[in-house]
Design a protein around this motif. Sequence first.
Motif, PDB file in Angstrom:
ATOM      1  N   TYR A 285      41.253  32.458  37.562  1.00 44.38           N
ATOM      2  CA  TYR A 285      40.974  33.112  38.847  1.00 44.38           C
ATOM      3  C   TYR A 285      39.657  33.920  39.005  1.00 44.38           C
ATOM      4  O   TYR A 285      38.836  33.915  39.724  1.00 44.38           O
ATOM      5  CB  TYR A 285      41.963  34.248  39.093  1.00 44.38           C
ATOM      6  CG  TYR A 285      42.116  35.209  40.326  1.00 44.38           C
ATOM      7  CD1 TYR A 285      42.491  34.553  41.678  1.00 44.38           C
ATOM      8  CD2 TYR A 285      41.471  36.395  40.316  1.00 44.38           C
ATOM      9  CE1 TYR A 285      42.531  35.436  42.744  1.00 44.38           C
ATOM     10  CE2 TYR A 285      41.260  37.004  41.417  1.00 44.38           C
ATOM     11  CZ  TYR A 285      41.731  36.537  42.686  1.00 44.38           C
ATOM     12  OH  TYR A 285      41.639  37.205  43.648  1.00 44.38           O
TER      13      TYR A 285
ATOM     14  N   ASP B  12      36.018  32.386  40.128  1.00 44.53           N
ATOM     15  CA  ASP B  12      35.533  32.510  41.336  1.00 44.53           C
ATOM     16  C   ASP B  12      35.642  33.828  41.841  1.00 44.53           C
ATOM     17  O   ASP B  12      35.390  33.918  43.058  1.00 44.53           O
ATOM     18  CB  ASP B  12      36.336  31.388  42.118  1.00 44.53           C
ATOM     19  CG  ASP B  12      36.286  29.961  41.665  1.00 44.53           C
ATOM     20  OD1 ASP B  12      35.083  29.522  41.198  1.00 44.53           O
ATOM     21  OD2 ASP B  12      37.033  29.050  41.642  1.00 44.53           O
ATOM     22  N   HIS B  13      36.018  34.874  41.270  1.00 49.81           N
ATOM     23  CA  HIS B  13      36.578  35.950  41.931  1.00 49.81           C
ATOM     24  C   HIS B  13      35.824  37.179  41.152  1.00 49.81           C
ATOM     25  O   HIS B  13      35.868  37.086  40.003  1.00 49.81           O
ATOM     26  CB  HIS B  13      37.909  36.440  42.250  1.00 49.81           C
ATOM     27  CG  HIS B  13      38.476  35.327  43.067  1.00 49.81           C
ATOM     28  ND1 HIS B  13      38.917  34.090  42.768  1.00 49.81           N
ATOM     29  CD2 HIS B  13      38.801  35.285  44.328  1.00 49.81           C
ATOM     30  CE1 HIS B  13      39.411  33.482  43.770  1.00 49.81           C
ATOM     31  NE2 HIS B  13      39.526  33.972  44.668  1.00 49.81           N
TER      32      HIS B  13
END
Length: 112
Positions: A34, A37-38
């Motif tokens: 996760y 990309d965040h």
Amino acid sequence: EICDCCWLKQKRGRREVRTVMDFEDKTTKELRAYIQDHIIILDGAMGSQIQTYNLQEEDFRGEFFKDHHKPLKGNNDLLNITRPDLIEEIYTAYLEAGANIIETNTFNGMWF
């Protein structure tokens, strides 16, 4: 033999170092994927937020520690037991402000 940062294992006369990352569980793997990309926002300064409540000795003692023989004011970890409502309120505010992750309120982690 275990050290602070990794697991050491004797293997055929030589030492094999295995880090904690070698033993990741499903949740840890999902979190690592996760964050690729965040942007992740962690909660803020718990102690500073607790101080804004101007708590007194009685808040830290509660019913559970009412007869404890030492002063307890300032041992913020005890508030998890004596004032869980306050701890929940602070964490809720962090989540409402956009935090993705909240840490445990266990800064002191000591015997009393």
